[in-house]
Design a protein around this motif. Structure first.
Motif, PDB file in Angstrom:
ATOM      1  N   GLY A   1      80.583  73.376   9.793  1.00  0.00           N
ATOM      2  CA  GLY A   1      80.909  74.236  10.922  1.00  0.00           C
ATOM      3  C   GLY A   1      79.838  75.247  11.270  1.00  0.00           C
ATOM      4  N   ALA A   2      78.770  75.326  10.505  1.00  0.00           N
ATOM      5  CA  ALA A   2      77.743  76.344  10.711  1.00  0.00           C
ATOM      6  C   ALA A   2      76.612  75.857  11.607  1.00  0.00           C
ATOM      7  CB  ALA A   2      77.164  76.770   9.362  1.00  0.00           C
ATOM      8  N   LYS A   3      75.948  76.818  12.254  1.00  0.00           N
ATOM      9  CA  LYS A   3      74.710  76.534  12.970  1.00  0.00           C
ATOM     10  C   LYS A   3      73.605  76.578  11.923  1.00  0.00           C
ATOM     11  CE  LYS A   3      71.807  77.779  16.848  1.00  0.00           C
ATOM     12  NZ  LYS A   3      71.617  78.665  17.994  1.00  0.00           N
ATOM     13  N   VAL A   4      72.772  75.542  11.889  1.00  0.00           N
ATOM     14  CA  VAL A   4      71.779  75.407  10.826  1.00  0.00           C
ATOM     15  C   VAL A   4      70.415  75.008  11.373  1.00  0.00           C
ATOM     16  CG1 VAL A   4      73.473  74.815   9.040  1.00  0.00           C
ATOM     17  CG2 VAL A   4      72.462  72.997  10.426  1.00  0.00           C
ATOM     18  N   ASP A   5      69.404  75.325  10.575  1.00  0.00           N
ATOM     19  CA  ASP A   5      68.050  74.818  10.777  1.00  0.00           C
ATOM     20  C   ASP A   5      67.827  73.795   9.674  1.00  0.00           C
ATOM     21  OD1 ASP A   5      67.341  76.521  12.927  1.00  0.00           O
ATOM     22  OD2 ASP A   5      66.878  78.134  11.511  1.00  0.00           O
ATOM     23  N   VAL A   6      67.378  72.603  10.043  1.00  0.00           N
ATOM     24  CA  VAL A   6      67.157  71.560   9.049  1.00  0.00           C
ATOM     25  C   VAL A   6      65.750  70.988   9.175  1.00  0.00           C
ATOM     26  CG1 VAL A   6      69.600  70.900   8.957  1.00  0.00           C
ATOM     27  CG2 VAL A   6      68.077  69.672  10.484  1.00  0.00           C
ATOM     28  N   SER A   7      65.238  70.532   8.050  1.00  0.00           N
ATOM     29  CA  SER A   7      64.063  69.670   8.037  1.00  0.00           C
ATOM     30  C   SER A   7      64.632  68.290   7.786  1.00  0.00           C
ATOM     31  CB  SER A   7      63.100  70.058   6.918  1.00  0.00           C
ATOM     32  OG  SER A   7      62.524  71.300   7.192  1.00  0.00           O
ATOM     33  N   ALA A   8      64.329  67.357   8.670  1.00  0.00           N
ATOM     34  CA  ALA A   8      64.982  66.057   8.580  1.00  0.00           C
ATOM     35  C   ALA A   8      64.157  64.973   9.230  1.00  0.00           C
ATOM     36  CB  ALA A   8      66.346  66.130   9.258  1.00  0.00           C
ATOM     37  N   SER A   9      64.459  63.746   8.850  1.00  0.00           N
ATOM     38  CA  SER A   9      63.906  62.589   9.542  1.00  0.00           C
ATOM     39  C   SER A   9      65.074  61.885  10.215  1.00  0.00           C
ATOM     40  CB  SER A   9      63.157  61.669   8.580  1.00  0.00           C
ATOM     41  OG  SER A   9      63.987  61.279   7.521  1.00  0.00           O
ATOM     42  N   THR A  10      64.852  61.478  11.447  1.00  0.00           N
ATOM     43  CA  THR A  10      65.917  60.840  12.214  1.00  0.00           C
ATOM     44  C   THR A  10      65.615  59.367  12.432  1.00  0.00           C
ATOM     45  OG1 THR A  10      64.856  61.400  14.308  1.00  0.00           O
ATOM     46  CG2 THR A  10      66.488  62.961  13.456  1.00  0.00           C
ATOM     47  N   SER A  11      66.681  58.601  12.554  1.00  0.00           N
ATOM     48  CA  SER A  11      66.571  57.203  12.919  1.00  0.00           C
ATOM     49  C   SER A  11      67.295  57.029  14.246  1.00  0.00           C
ATOM     50  CB  SER A  11      67.201  56.303  11.856  1.00  0.00           C
ATOM     51  OG  SER A  11      67.296  54.978  12.338  1.00  0.00           O
ATOM     52  N   ASP A  12      66.529  56.853  15.312  1.00  0.00           N
ATOM     53  CA  ASP A  12      67.152  56.691  16.619  1.00  0.00           C
ATOM     54  C   ASP A  12      67.913  55.377  16.715  1.00  0.00           C
ATOM     55  OD1 ASP A  12      66.260  59.160  17.477  1.00  0.00           O
ATOM     56  OD2 ASP A  12      64.400  58.347  18.290  1.00  0.00           O
ATOM     57  N   ASP A  13      67.459  54.350  15.997  1.00  0.00           N
ATOM     58  CA  ASP A  13      68.156  53.063  16.014  1.00  0.00           C
ATOM     59  C   ASP A  13      69.568  53.194  15.453  1.00  0.00           C
ATOM     60  OD1 ASP A  13      65.866  51.958  16.993  1.00  0.00           O
ATOM     61  OD2 ASP A  13      65.356  50.849  15.173  1.00  0.00           O
ATOM     62  N   LYS A  14      69.690  53.901  14.348  1.00  0.00           N
ATOM     63  CA  LYS A  14      70.982  54.040  13.663  1.00  0.00           C
ATOM     64  C   LYS A  14      71.721  55.310  14.060  1.00  0.00           C
ATOM     65  CE  LYS A  14      69.438  51.602   9.547  1.00  0.00           C
ATOM     66  NZ  LYS A  14      69.226  51.724   8.089  1.00  0.00           N
ATOM     67  N   LYS A  15      71.091  56.160  14.867  1.00  0.00           N
ATOM     68  CA  LYS A  15      71.651  57.472  15.213  1.00  0.00           C
ATOM     69  C   LYS A  15      72.038  58.214  13.940  1.00  0.00           C
ATOM     70  CE  LYS A  15      71.679  57.683  19.725  1.00  0.00           C
ATOM     71  NZ  LYS A  15      70.676  58.421  20.358  1.00  0.00           N
ATOM     72  N   SER A  16      71.089  58.243  12.991  1.00  0.00           N
ATOM     73  CA  SER A  16      71.348  58.919  11.726  1.00  0.00           C
ATOM     74  C   SER A  16      70.216  59.875  11.401  1.00  0.00           C
ATOM     75  CB  SER A  16      71.529  57.900  10.602  1.00  0.00           C
ATOM     76  OG  SER A  16      70.330  57.199  10.366  1.00  0.00           O
ATOM     77  N   VAL A  17      70.498  60.765  10.469  1.00  0.00           N
ATOM     78  CA  VAL A  17      69.532  61.767  10.051  1.00  0.00           C
ATOM     79  C   VAL A  17      69.602  61.891   8.535  1.00  0.00           C
ATOM     80  CG1 VAL A  17      71.135  63.702  10.356  1.00  0.00           C
ATOM     81  CG2 VAL A  17      68.709  64.117  10.504  1.00  0.00           C
ATOM     82  N   HIS A  18      68.434  62.062   7.914  1.00  0.00           N
ATOM     83  CA  HIS A  18      68.366  62.337   6.480  1.00  0.00           C
ATOM     84  C   HIS A  18      67.807  63.748   6.345  1.00  0.00           C
ATOM     85  CE1 HIS A  18      68.196  61.388   2.207  1.00  0.00           C
ATOM     86  NE2 HIS A  18      67.142  62.188   2.209  1.00  0.00           N
ATOM     87  N   ILE A  19      68.618  64.650   5.814  1.00  0.00           N
ATOM     88  CA  ILE A  19      68.259  66.060   5.747  1.00  0.00           C
ATOM     89  C   ILE A  19      67.515  66.346   4.444  1.00  0.00           C
ATOM     90  CG2 ILE A  19      69.190  68.396   5.662  1.00  0.00           C
ATOM     91  CD1 ILE A  19      71.402  67.366   7.571  1.00  0.00           C
ATOM     92  N   SER A  20      66.296  66.885   4.591  1.00  0.00           N
ATOM     93  CA  SER A  20      65.472  67.254   3.438  1.00  0.00           C
ATOM     94  C   SER A  20      65.782  68.665   2.967  1.00  0.00           C
ATOM     95  CB  SER A  20      63.993  67.172   3.796  1.00  0.00           C
ATOM     96  OG  SER A  20      63.670  65.896   4.272  1.00  0.00           O
ATOM     97  N   SER A  21      65.954  69.585   3.920  1.00  0.00           N
ATOM     98  CA  SER A  21      66.320  70.953   3.584  1.00  0.00           C
ATOM     99  C   SER A  21      67.191  71.522   4.700  1.00  0.00           C
ATOM    100  CB  SER A  21      65.076  71.835   3.372  1.00  0.00           C
ATOM    101  OG  SER A  21      64.390  72.009   4.586  1.00  0.00           O
ATOM    102  N   ILE A  22      68.017  72.492   4.323  1.00  0.00           N
ATOM    103  CA  ILE A  22      68.964  73.073   5.282  1.00  0.00           C
ATOM    104  C   ILE A  22      69.154  74.550   4.965  1.00  0.00           C
ATOM    105  CG2 ILE A  22      70.925  72.356   3.863  1.00  0.00           C
ATOM    106  CD1 ILE A  22      72.518  71.988   6.488  1.00  0.00           C
ATOM    107  N   GLU A  23      69.273  75.343   6.013  1.00  0.00           N
ATOM    108  CA  GLU A  23      69.602  76.757   5.856  1.00  0.00           C
ATOM    109  C   GLU A  23      70.330  77.213   7.115  1.00  0.00           C
ATOM    110  OE1 GLU A  23      65.486  78.902   7.338  1.00  0.00           O
ATOM    111  OE2 GLU A  23      65.721  78.492   5.210  1.00  0.00           O
ATOM    112  N   GLU A  24      71.148  78.246   6.951  1.00  0.00           N
ATOM    113  CA  GLU A  24      71.887  78.762   8.098  1.00  0.00           C
ATOM    114  C   GLU A  24      70.903  79.331   9.112  1.00  0.00           C
ATOM    115  OE1 GLU A  24      76.004  81.143   8.971  1.00  0.00           O
ATOM    116  OE2 GLU A  24      75.432  80.588   6.930  1.00  0.00           O
ATOM    117  N   ALA A  25      71.118  79.011  10.380  1.00  0.00           N
ATOM    118  CA  ALA A  25      70.245  79.496  11.448  1.00  0.00           C
ATOM    119  C   ALA A  25      70.479  80.985  11.680  1.00  0.00           C
ATOM    120  CB  ALA A  25      70.503  78.721  12.727  1.00  0.00           C
ATOM    121  N   LYS A  26      69.420  81.645  12.075  1.00  0.00           N
ATOM    122  CA  LYS A  26      69.515  83.103  12.323  1.00  0.00           C
ATOM    123  C   LYS A  26      69.674  83.400  13.771  1.00  0.00           C
ATOM    124  CE  LYS A  26      66.888  83.869   8.234  1.00  0.00           C
ATOM    125  NZ  LYS A  26      65.678  84.098   7.593  1.00  0.00           N
TER     126      LYS A  26
END
Length: 106
Positions: free
Chosen positions: A81-106
């Protein structure tokens, strides 16, 4: 014939490069698979309830409103439910994301 083959090879190689975007920083929300972009910062309690009910977490990109399935859902459990900043790689084919790091957005 060689020219056609070379053109086809070039198109296919570009398509495979765009299937996975490079690691990048994204800002968005962790939501549930049922409501996805409907909440966008206003329904943390509903997201938590849906997640406890068995829905899968999704990442909703704030800029594009694109909804991505999260490949590694355990990484976002503390941020439902939170707004976050993530470092991630996305797959547009699968509409998926793999999150490397996450923190609450300021």
């Amino acid at each position: 014939m060689k020219r056609t083959f070379a053109l086809a090879a070039a198109v296919l190689s570009l398509a495979s490069v765009s299937a996975f975007a490079a690691d990048g920083k994204l800002t968005g929300y962790i939501s549930d698979s049922m409501c996805a972009a409907k909440h966008m910062g206003t329904g943390a309690a509903c997201v938590k309830k849906c997640m406890d009910g068995g829905d899968s977490p999704v990442f909703v990109d704030s800029a594009s409103k694109t909804v991505y399935k999260i490949d590694n859902p355990d990484a976002v459990k503390a941020f439902w439910g939170a707004k976050v900043d993530v470092s991630a790689s996305t797959s547009d084919d699968k509409k998926s994301v793999h999150i490397s790091s996450i923190e609450e957005a300021k």
